[in-house]
Write an enzyme that holds these catalytic residues in place. Structure first.
Site, PDB file in Angstrom:
ATOM      1  N   LYS A  67      59.759   9.776  41.692  1.00 35.96           N
ATOM      2  CA  LYS A  67      59.330   9.518  40.318  1.00 35.96           C
ATOM      3  C   LYS A  67      58.179  10.452  39.968  1.00 35.96           C
ATOM      4  CE  LYS A  67      56.443   6.637  38.363  1.00 35.96           C
ATOM      5  NZ  LYS A  67      56.023   7.470  37.223  1.00 35.96           N
ATOM      6  N   GLU A  82      47.516  10.398  48.863  1.00 38.60           N
ATOM      7  CA  GLU A  82      46.592  11.498  48.549  1.00 38.60           C
ATOM      8  C   GLU A  82      45.935  11.135  47.232  1.00 38.60           C
ATOM      9  OE1 GLU A  82      44.653  14.216  47.255  1.00 38.60           O
ATOM     10  OE2 GLU A  82      46.512  15.269  46.731  1.00 38.60           O
ATOM     11  N   CYS A 123      42.583  17.738  42.086  1.00 35.82           N
ATOM     12  CA  CYS A 123      41.814  16.834  42.946  1.00 35.82           C
ATOM     13  C   CYS A 123      40.837  17.606  43.827  1.00 35.82           C
ATOM     14  CB  CYS A 123      42.746  15.972  43.770  1.00 35.82           C
ATOM     15  SG  CYS A 123      43.969  16.922  44.661  1.00 35.82           S
ATOM     16  N   GLU A 168      35.011  10.007  39.922  1.00 34.88           N
ATOM     17  CA  GLU A 168      35.909  11.124  39.624  1.00 34.88           C
ATOM     18  C   GLU A 168      36.144  11.211  38.114  1.00 34.88           C
ATOM     19  OE1 GLU A 168      40.117  10.963  40.762  1.00 34.88           O
ATOM     20  OE2 GLU A 168      39.897  13.006  41.519  1.00 34.88           O
TER      21      GLU A 168
HETATM   22  O1  TXE Z   1      47.114   8.306  37.716  1.00 33.78           O
HETATM   23  P1  TXE Z   1      48.063   7.247  38.372  1.00 33.78           P
HETATM   24  P2  TXE Z   1      46.592   8.342  36.209  1.00 33.78           P
HETATM   25  C1  TXE Z   1      43.011  10.465  39.223  1.00 33.78           C
HETATM   26  C2  TXE Z   1      42.152  10.984  38.097  1.00 33.78           C
HETATM   27  C3  TXE Z   1      42.712  10.306  36.915  1.00 33.78           C
HETATM   28  C4  TXE Z   1      43.043   8.954  37.489  1.00 33.78           C
HETATM   29  C5  TXE Z   1      44.074   8.185  36.755  1.00 33.78           C
HETATM   30  O2  TXE Z   1      40.827  10.580  38.285  1.00 33.78           O
HETATM   31  O3  TXE Z   1      41.815  10.210  35.860  1.00 33.78           O
HETATM   32  O4  TXE Z   1      43.523   9.239  38.780  1.00 33.78           O
HETATM   33  O5  TXE Z   1      45.184   9.008  36.445  1.00 33.78           O
HETATM   34  C6  TXE Z   1      52.368   6.282  39.287  1.00 33.78           C
HETATM   35  N1  TXE Z   1      53.140   1.724  41.528  1.00 33.78           N
HETATM   36  N2  TXE Z   1      44.111  11.334  39.582  1.00 33.78           N
HETATM   37  O6  TXE Z   1      46.366   6.987  35.662  1.00 33.78           O
HETATM   38  O7  TXE Z   1      48.248   6.078  37.470  1.00 33.78           O
HETATM   39  C7  TXE Z   1      52.299   6.970  37.952  1.00 33.78           C
HETATM   40  O8  TXE Z   1      53.399   6.626  37.145  1.00 33.78           O
HETATM   41  C8  TXE Z   1      53.709   2.921  41.766  1.00 33.78           C
HETATM   42  C9  TXE Z   1      43.932  12.073  40.766  1.00 33.78           C
HETATM   43  O9  TXE Z   1      47.478   9.222  35.471  1.00 33.78           O
HETATM   44  O10 TXE Z   1      47.559   7.004  39.744  1.00 33.78           O
HETATM   45  C10 TXE Z   1      52.293   8.423  38.378  1.00 33.78           C
HETATM   46  O11 TXE Z   1      53.618   8.840  38.707  1.00 33.78           O
HETATM   47  N3  TXE Z   1      53.401   4.030  41.100  1.00 33.78           N
HETATM   48  C11 TXE Z   1      45.142  12.743  41.193  1.00 33.78           C
HETATM   49  C12 TXE Z   1      51.434   8.379  39.647  1.00 33.78           C
HETATM   50  O12 TXE Z   1      51.493   7.030  40.085  1.00 33.78           O
HETATM   51  C13 TXE Z   1      52.454   3.955  40.149  1.00 33.78           C
HETATM   52  C14 TXE Z   1      46.148  13.157  40.239  1.00 33.78           C
HETATM   53  C15 TXE Z   1      49.976   8.767  39.440  1.00 33.78           C
HETATM   54  O13 TXE Z   1      49.449   8.028  38.379  1.00 33.78           O
HETATM   55  C16 TXE Z   1      51.814   2.733  39.858  1.00 33.78           C
HETATM   56  C17 TXE Z   1      46.233  12.285  39.094  1.00 33.78           C
HETATM   57  C18 TXE Z   1      52.195   1.589  40.589  1.00 33.78           C
HETATM   58  N4  TXE Z   1      51.650   0.384  40.381  1.00 33.78           N
HETATM   59  C19 TXE Z   1      45.202  11.439  38.798  1.00 33.78           C
HETATM   60  N5  TXE Z   1      50.920   2.953  38.865  1.00 33.78           N
HETATM   61  C20 TXE Z   1      45.114  13.578  42.423  1.00 33.78           C
HETATM   62  N6  TXE Z   1      44.771  12.986  43.553  1.00 33.78           N
HETATM   63  O14 TXE Z   1      45.423  14.754  42.385  1.00 33.78           O
HETATM   64  C21 TXE Z   1      50.996   4.273  38.551  1.00 33.78           C
HETATM   65  N7  TXE Z   1      51.942   4.881  39.312  1.00 33.78           N
END
Ligand code: TXE
Length: 479
Positions: free
Chosen positions: A173, A248, A282, A383
């Site tokens: 996904k 990660e 990140c 962050e």
């Molecule tokens: O990420 P999410 P978001 C950090 C960054 C950002 C914050 C939130 O600080 O502001 O995270 O970003 C899926 N079960 N990073 O809200 O929600 C979601 O659909 C399974 C750091 O956009 O964590 C997407 O595919 N999956 C980072 C993925 O998780 C779930 C990169 C990431 O989304 C889920 C991005 C659930 N319950 C954001 N909820 C890095 N480490 O590089 C969400 N998802």
């Protein structure tokens, strides 16, 4: 335009016929719809993956490698089309998608196509007992790969390539915010002859589709990149089912600059490590600590360089900072600039939204430098994940080490110095999964990639990824 799920080699609408709008961050317009897939879609993807598993796991390494190489080549020959799609979906400069994101997606497949042919397991001769032990490295079965929006195809393929190279079948996904290149990848996989069901892509929200993947009792492992709070939730959901997890998560990475560094190289790289991809990586070095004797000079030069960065439309070749990924994310990043001011931080440059001519509703923000007097303020601890960095001086090595480590994250750290002993001391003591010395984001795909503390568990990259996607089994034969 409607993006569709990719299940068993076919493109199909979500069973519920429930759709989510897809925004173009550079203009703020809705330009497509994506499925909000339900548990039923994930179940269908699971059936397809499970059916494909027996054959795929028995496919020779040469054959798997050949198909992965073909996917890699097709990504390369579709460079322009994929880069345009990535830039439109994410807001990143088109030149960046062309130079980094898409070539790296191709490299991910090429790398694991080769790595799988070199992956071997151990044997242990039990001397004096007439026995030999050997280790089988068997694929897990059906695995889940969930990726974020900042480097969409780059991180999506970083998970899928090792998973299928190792003989697993995948339910993947992409982020609902940037689904487009994952959709295009599905076409490429069909063209490359990847057997039906080996890769299934379900689109949708994290809380519905992502949750259904994590909750599925038969999915053996989850490889996830995203926010730390999502990682906590996934770990909590998956733990009672004893799924293998690779998480990660976020970072708040220190960039430590000593006065004996190669100044020009440091300055150019620091601009990049602060603002590349609108600061939405990140690994960005968002906390910059500068040795006091260099501080004033650095401050002047850094501000001068950063004010020159052009904020603009992603397709403009002069653009250095494109649009942030979404309106919500822009608001979140802006809220941290307010927090910084409330906490006594000084905005040295930036801090404002930008109206790009012709694209006034796009999500643009000036690259922002905030001078802070304490490392304990929120902007230095949490962050932000946008084009916002803090700077502050330090005098002693122990002091900067303490500040560098005093956050809940531990993904990467960057060190600028020409003192070898200091390099050795600090690289041992920095709490991070990756330490870059006199460089940033230099990647060799064989190296372990991941973080400590709240930056996650497990490592991706090289054989670490192939180990994650396989189960070791000990066979002991007495003779
Ligand atoms: O990420 P999410 P978001 C950090 C960054 C950002 C914050 C939130 O600080 O502001 O995270 O970003 C899926 N079960 N990073 O809200 O929600 C979601 O659909 C399974 C750091 O956009 O964590 C997407 O595919 N999956 C980072 C993925 O998780 C779930 C990169 C990431 O989304 C889920 C991005 C659930 N319950 C954001 N909820 C890095 N480490 O590089 C969400 N998802």
């Amino acid at each position: 335009m409607h993006i569709q799920n990719f299940i068993n080699g076919n493109f199909q609408n979500p069973l519920s016929n429930d759709w989510i709008p897809n925004y173009n961050p550079s203009s703020g317009d809705v330009y497509g719809q994506i499925p909000n897939s339900s548990k039923e879609d994930v179940d269908a993807a699971y059936e397809a993956a499970n059916l494909a598993f027996n054959r795929w796991s028995q496919t020779t390494l040469e054959e798997r490698s050949r198909i992965l190489l073909k996917i890699s080549e097709l990504i390369e020959s579709n460079l322009d089309r994929l880069a345009k799609a990535e830039s439109k979906d994410n807001g990143k400069p088109l030149w960046l998608a062309k130079a980094i994101d898409i070539p790296r997606a191709s490299s991910n497949f090429r790398f694991f196509a080769n790595a799988i042919t070199q992956f071997a397991s151990e044997s242990h001769e039990s001397i004096g007992q007439n026995a030999i032990n050997y280790t089988l490295r068997q694929p897990l079965g059906v695995v889940g790969c969930i990726s974020p929006w900042n480097l969409p195809l780059y991180l999506f393929t970083w998970k899928i390539a090792p998973a299928i190279a190792a003989g697993n079948c995948v339910i993947a996904k992409p982020s609902e915010v940037t689904p487009m290149t994952a959709y295009l990848l599905a076409e490429i996989c069909n063209e490359a002859g990847l057997p039906k069901g080996v890769l299934n892509i379900v689109h949708g929200l994290g809380t519905t589709t992502g949750q259904a993947i994590v909750e599925h009792s038969e999915i053996k492992a989850i490889s996830f990149t995203g926010g730390t709070s999502t990682g906590v939730h996934i770990a909590r959901t998956a733990a009672p089912m004893f799924k293998k997890l690779s998480l990660e998560l976020g970072g708040k990475n220190p960039n430590i600059i000593f006065a004996d560094c190669d100044y020009e190289d440091m300055l150019t790289t620091t601009v990049r490590s602060s603002f590349a991809n609108q600061g939405q990586i990140c690994l960005c070095g968002s906390r910059i600590f500068i040795e006091a004797s260099l501080y004033e000079k650095f401050k002047i030069d850094f501000i001068a360089r950063v004010t020159q960065l052009k904020v603009g439309h992603p397709s403009d070749t002069e653009t250095k900072v494109g649009a942030l990924v979404s309106k919500q994310h822009l608001e979140k990043v802006m809220s941290y600039i307010d927090i910084a001011k409330e906490e006594g931080g000084i905005v040295l440059t930036g801090g404002n939204k930008v109206k790009v001519k012709g694209y006034e509703n796009g999500y643009y923000l000036e690259p922002t430098i905030i001078e802070v007097t304490t490392d304990e303020c929120r902007v230095n601890q949490e962050e932000i994940f946008g084009p916002v960095v803090t700077i502050m001086p330090f005098t002693l090595e122990d002091q900067v080490l303490d500040m560098a480590n005093k956050v809940k994250y531990g993904l990467s750290a960057t060190l600028w110095t020409n003192d070898l002993k200091r390099t050795m001391r600090l690289s041992h003591k920095l709490q991070a999964g990756i330490v870059w010395v006199n460089t940033w984001l230099m990647r060799d795909l064989r190296t372990p990639f991941g973080g400590v503390k709240n930056s996650g568990v497990g490592r991706e990259g090289g054989f670490e990824a192939l180990r994650f996607f396989t189960e070791p089994k000990n066979v002991c034969i007495k003779y």
